[in-house]
Design a protein around this motif. Structure first.
Motif, PDB file in Angstrom:
ATOM      1  N   LEU A   1       4.346  -7.034  21.597  1.00 59.41           N
ATOM      2  CA  LEU A   1       4.531  -8.329  22.247  1.00 59.41           C
ATOM      3  C   LEU A   1       3.281  -8.726  23.023  1.00 59.41           C
ATOM      4  O   LEU A   1       2.863  -9.881  23.005  1.00 59.41           O
TER       5      LEU A   1
ATOM      6  N   GLN B   1       9.572  -5.860  38.060  1.00 55.02           N
ATOM      7  CA  GLN B   1      10.107  -6.121  36.719  1.00 55.02           C
ATOM      8  C   GLN B   1       9.782  -7.538  36.250  1.00 55.02           C
ATOM      9  O   GLN B   1       9.884  -7.844  35.088  1.00 55.02           O
ATOM     10  N   LEU B   2       9.441  -8.417  37.203  1.00 52.77           N
ATOM     11  CA  LEU B   2       9.257  -9.816  36.817  1.00 52.77           C
ATOM     12  C   LEU B   2       7.902 -10.077  36.149  1.00 52.77           C
ATOM     13  O   LEU B   2       7.687 -11.127  35.581  1.00 52.77           O
TER      14      LEU B   2
ATOM     15  N   TYR C   1       6.375  -9.133  33.422  1.00 52.68           N
ATOM     16  CA  TYR C   1       6.458  -9.504  32.016  1.00 52.68           C
ATOM     17  C   TYR C   1       6.972 -10.927  31.848  1.00 52.68           C
ATOM     18  O   TYR C   1       6.463 -11.717  31.071  1.00 52.68           O
ATOM     19  N   ALA C   2       8.033 -11.241  32.629  1.00 49.17           N
ATOM     20  CA  ALA C   2       8.638 -12.559  32.515  1.00 49.17           C
ATOM     21  C   ALA C   2       7.625 -13.633  32.885  1.00 49.17           C
ATOM     22  O   ALA C   2       7.541 -14.670  32.227  1.00 49.17           O
TER      23      ALA C   2
ATOM     24  N   SER D   1       5.030 -13.993  30.142  1.00 49.14           N
ATOM     25  CA  SER D   1       5.651 -14.644  28.982  1.00 49.14           C
ATOM     26  C   SER D   1       5.832 -16.127  29.230  1.00 49.14           C
ATOM     27  O   SER D   1       5.615 -16.949  28.330  1.00 49.14           O
ATOM     28  N   LEU D   2       6.257 -16.466  30.454  1.00 50.69           N
ATOM     29  CA  LEU D   2       6.473 -17.868  30.780  1.00 50.69           C
ATOM     30  C   LEU D   2       5.156 -18.629  30.656  1.00 50.69           C
ATOM     31  O   LEU D   2       5.100 -19.730  30.094  1.00 50.69           O
TER      32      LEU D   2
ATOM     33  N   ALA E   1       2.595 -17.798  28.789  1.00 49.23           N
ATOM     34  CA  ALA E   1       2.266 -17.894  27.362  1.00 49.23           C
ATOM     35  C   ALA E   1       3.083 -19.006  26.705  1.00 49.23           C
ATOM     36  O   ALA E   1       2.570 -19.771  25.880  1.00 49.23           O
TER      37      ALA E   1
END
Lengths: 306, 292
Positions: A241, A277-278, A280-281, A284-285, A287
């Motif tokens: 990913l 944990q955020l 990655y989020a 991604s957001l 991207a």
């Protein structure tokens, strides 16, 4: 987006950054230098993926299959035989190329999502095999290697930089040569391209071979730099990913884009670590926003203005 | 003999639940042509929201499930209106690359939802409480009532979907959309309305199957990629765009996993299914019942 490789573009996006990167070790902390070294290897992963995705239009969900095969083959040879590190890296790369040629067989028969699934499955199988044969591969903990590339961080950094620049030049040469054009033509309309007399199979096999060569080599070099081969760094789906996101953020089909994207994603990853944990989020957001509003990525924005 | 019987029954239960989990993925690809790689995230989302309201607010099971399903429907519409539709309309992206862009975008959405779930509800796996307690015994083999209910409910919902598609006017619209979008537009149907209907049905279906899955397997943010991978494998094996194909493929994958778990080792459950998948795609590159 089509790259215009004028002399000034090469100067602006090639020479100046390379010189800047060459002087970076003078200013950076050892920790940041290490991060940057990883980002340089990661750039090669992303460029290899871009050659298949951007140019030949194959959605390959399995770049880490090639990377992992290269990395683990080199690592296993290093642990189990007395061969020098260089030979282990060559062996890892060769096995990765063979794996790439195995992967090309379904690619020639399967289209779009079907091919995507096969590549995804190849990663999942590799992941499972490594876990199952944990007594040889170190399983989820990873395999520590006796051999190293170089002891000094600076030397490691320059090795990675030279490797990345050489790879980028070769990728750019392929992409802007007739081979790149034929691959793109094949991606847009395979029937039209074949009816013009191009043997697409030959070019696809070539693209896979080149992609596998650089993925495997970069994978092998990376594990020797890190000193351990572990699933979470060279095989797992989250690495896949990250590679995809790096290419999208940087700008697909531009070779320079994936480098920018990789630097961006690895460096922001370091800054965003406090989000837990955020992180990655958030990446991604980001991207996703780029994908929606600037589909040509960072490279697209820069080159359009240039 | 007893093991064979056990495999037969357990395989049937798990396959039926898999089938429900994969049917939505199949529906949205078959009719809208969208490979939604956020499918697993939707399944886990509805399960976790349902679990949260049941355990934290002591809501009755049905109310919790309703809220879980509602969250899946909301996210399904968010995905459609904020991501899929704008990309589909975008003039900056060449037509032949749209599919790849939408695919990648759904993958990114999957990671966003996974990150949010992990952040909000933590990374410990959750289990939805059984619908009813109790065990039924069939000659030495015990099955919980819950498992029976889950399997039957899954089959019933798939049956309802079958009736909806084949027996109602709405279903005819969806069938027509799966054949040709242009044709449907030419008949004077507004495509966007069909999409809205479709994503609504998709959200409902995925929400319900997420809750049922979590009642059997449990759910956690980290199981998102596995669930997407599972649905993807089942749907490709059955052939993209064929709901019947997905239905049968669920039983192949489900039984293969169960047989491996019982006869070899539970840790190798997914491996044989992957090899069979590769083999079948080599022989039939469009899956068992594929149209695309």
């Amino acid at each position: 987006m089509q790259l215009q490789l004028s002399r000034s573009t090469i100067l602006k996006f090639g020479l100046i950054p390379i010189i800047a990167f060459a002087f970076l070790p003078q200013f950076l902390s050892l920790y940041l230098l290490g991060t940057l070294t990883i980002a340089l290897y990661f750039s090669v992963f992303a460029m290899s993926w871009d050659l298949l995705f951007g140019y030949s239009g194959e959605v390959n969900f399995g770049p880490t299959f090639l990377i992992g095969v290269g990395a683990y083959t080199a690592a296993l040879f290093n642990v189990n035989t007395g061969l020098p590190v260089v030979i282990c890296i060559i062996l890892g790369t060769s096995v990765a190329v063979i794996a790439g040629l195995l992967l090309v067989a379904p690619a020639l028969r399967l289209r779009g999502p079907y091919f995507g699934l096969i590549t995804l499955v190849s990663v999942l199988i590799l992941d499972q095999v490594i876990t199952i044969f944990a007594q040889y591969t170190g399983g989820e903990i990873g395999l520590s290697l006796p051999g190293t590339l170089a002891a000094s961080n600076q030397v490691n950094y320059y090795l990675a930089l030279v490797f990345m620049v050489v790879s980028a030049v070769i990728f750019l040469a392929i992409a802007s040569s007739p081979i790149g054009l034929i691959l793109q033509a094949g991606a847009q309309d395979p029937i039209a391209a074949e009816s013009l007399g191009f043997n697409l199979t030959k070019y696809k096999v070539l693209a896979f071979g080149v992609s596998a060569f650089f993925s495997g080599l970069a994978g092998a070099l990376l594990v020797f730099y890190l000193g351990t081969a572990s699933v979470s760094v060279v095989v797992s789906i989250s690495v896949v990913l990250q590679i995809i996101i790096a290419v999208i953020i940087g700008g697909r089909r531009s070779i320079i884009g994936p480098i920018l994207g990789s630097l961006f994603i690895i460096l922001t990853g370091q800054w965003l670590q406090y989000l837990g944990q955020l992180d990655y989020a958030v990446v991604s957001l980001f991207a996703l926003i780029i994908l929606l509003f600037f589909p040509d990525g960072i490279a697209g924005m820069l080159l359009r203005k240039a | 003999m007893q093991v064979a019987f056990q495999i037969l029954i357990n395989g049937f239960i798990i396959s039926s639940i898999y089938a429900l989990g994969a049917v939505g993925f199949s529906l949205i690809f078959g009719t809208a042509g969208i490979l939604n790689l956020a499918h697993g995230a939707f399944l886990v989302l509805s399960a976790m929201v349902a679990w949260f309201f049941i355990s934290a607010f002591k809501l009755p099971l049905a109310a919790g499930i309703a809220l879980g399903v509602l969250s899946a429907v909301i996210f399904s519409y968010l995905l459609f209106f904020l991501v899929v539709h704008p990309l589909d309309r975008s003039k900056k992206i060449p037509k032949e690359e749209k599919e790849v862009f939408i695919l990648t975008a759904t993958l990114l959405c999957s990671m966003i939802i996974q990150g949010l779930l992990d952040y909000t509800f933590g990374s410990t796996p959750i289990v939805i409480a059984p619908f009813t307690p109790g065990v039924v015994r069939i000659s030495n083999i015990s099955i919980t009532y819950n498992e029976v209910i889950l399997a039957l409910a899954s089959l019933a919902i798939i049956g309802l979907l079958y009736l909806l598609i084949n027996r109602t006017k709405t279903g005819k619209l969806l069938l027509a959309a799966s054949m040709s979008h242009t044709g449907l537009a030419l008949m004077g149907v507004e495509l966007k309305k069909v999409y809205i209907l479709l994503w609504g049905i998709y959200g409902l279906l995925t929400g319900v199957s997420g809750v049922l899955l979590a009642s059997f397997l449990g759910a956690s943010a980290s199981s998102v990629p596995d669930l997407t991978g599972l649905a993807f494998s089942i749907v490709v094996l059955g052939g993209l765009g064929s709901i019947t194909g997905s239905f049968f493929a669920s039983y192949i994958i489900g039984y293969l996993g169960t047989i491996t778990a019982y006869l070899i080792s539970p840790s190798y459950t997914t491996l044989p299914a992957f090899f069979v998948l590769i083999l079948i795609l080599f022989i039939k590159p469009r899956g068992l019942f594929g149209r695309f």
